[in-house]
Design a protein around this motif. Structure first.
Motif, PDB file in Angstrom:
ATOM      1  N   TRP A 115       0.818  -1.018   0.075  1.00 54.33           N
ATOM      2  CA  TRP A 115       0.194  -0.108   0.082  1.00 54.33           C
ATOM      3  C   TRP A 115       0.898   1.291  -0.040  1.00 54.33           C
ATOM      4  N   ASP A 117       1.091   5.734   0.806  1.00 50.29           N
ATOM      5  CA  ASP A 117       0.476   6.810   1.436  1.00 50.29           C
ATOM      6  C   ASP A 117      -0.837   7.411   0.856  1.00 50.29           C
ATOM      7  N   ASP A 118      -0.768   7.384  -0.412  1.00 53.97           N
ATOM      8  CA  ASP A 118      -1.694   8.181  -1.213  1.00 53.97           C
ATOM      9  C   ASP A 118      -2.984   7.496  -1.499  1.00 53.97           C
ATOM     10  N   ASN A 141      -5.016   9.785   3.558  1.00 51.87           N
ATOM     11  CA  ASN A 141      -3.689  10.705   3.896  1.00 51.87           C
ATOM     12  C   ASN A 141      -3.622  11.821   3.074  1.00 51.87           C
TER      13      ASN A 141
END
Ligand SMILES: Nc1ncnc2c1ncn2[C@@H]1O[C@H](COP(=O)(O)OP(=O)(O)OP(=O)(O)O)[C@@H](O)[C@H]1O
Ligand SMILES: [Mg+2]
Length: 142
Positions: A115, A117-118, A141
């Motif tokens: 995965w 962060d965006d 995020n």
């Protein structure tokens, strides 16, 4: 974090349809939830919001599908994959930066180790007492 409750498949779809208009191209949506939680139902609503026909996304297992409408939709179902290694082996990373549309990944927990962060992470849960109710939590995020 956004927590929502939908009392019918149509409510879930209708939310996902409107939600699609808020999501810019290039985004990845990771859907996490048990069998029958509503991941495909959500994806169908999302497809409508991108100007596609919702019937294109069938609950039948298909690993990767690409749809071309007003905007593109990549739909990936990781259910039959064992790990992110399988995902990368089928070329999954090619769908993660789609400049003309959005990528939705069902059973994204299977590839949790890759995965980013965006990504928008969406958890779907059945209600304990009502079979037509689903609880959806959206975390974003960036
Ligand atoms: N509020 C609701 N939101 C979404 N689906 C609902 C709701 N209430 C009942 N349902 C039903 O639950 C089922 C959800 O199935 P769906 O295929 O969307 O789940 P899924 O999470 O994709 O499952 P799978 O892991 O098998 O792919 C459908 O039969 C749908 O009609
Ligand atoms: Mg599904």
């Amino acid at each position: 974090m956004k927590k929502l409750t939908f009392k019918s498949p149509d409510e879930t779809k209708s939310f996902a349809k409107d939600y699609a208009s808020q999501i810019p191209n290039g985004k990845v949506l990771a859907l996490i939830g048990n069998l029958g939680a509503g991941k495909t139902t959500f994806s169908q609503g999302f497809a409508l919001g991108l100007g596609l026909d919702d019937s294109i996304i069938s609950p039948t297992f298909k690993l990767v599908s690409e749809y071309h409408g007003e905007r593109m939709l990549n739909h990936i179902d990781c259910y039959r994959l064992d790990s992110s290694r399988d995902f990368l082996n089928i070329g999954g990373e090619n769908f993660l930066n789609c400049q003309d549309g959005v990528t939705i990944i069902e059973w994204a927990d299977i590839i949790k180790d890759i995965w980013l962060d965006d990504w928008i992470i969406i958890y779907l849960d059945r209600d304990e007492s009502d079979e037509h109710t689903r609880h959806i939590t959206i975390t974003q995020n960036a």
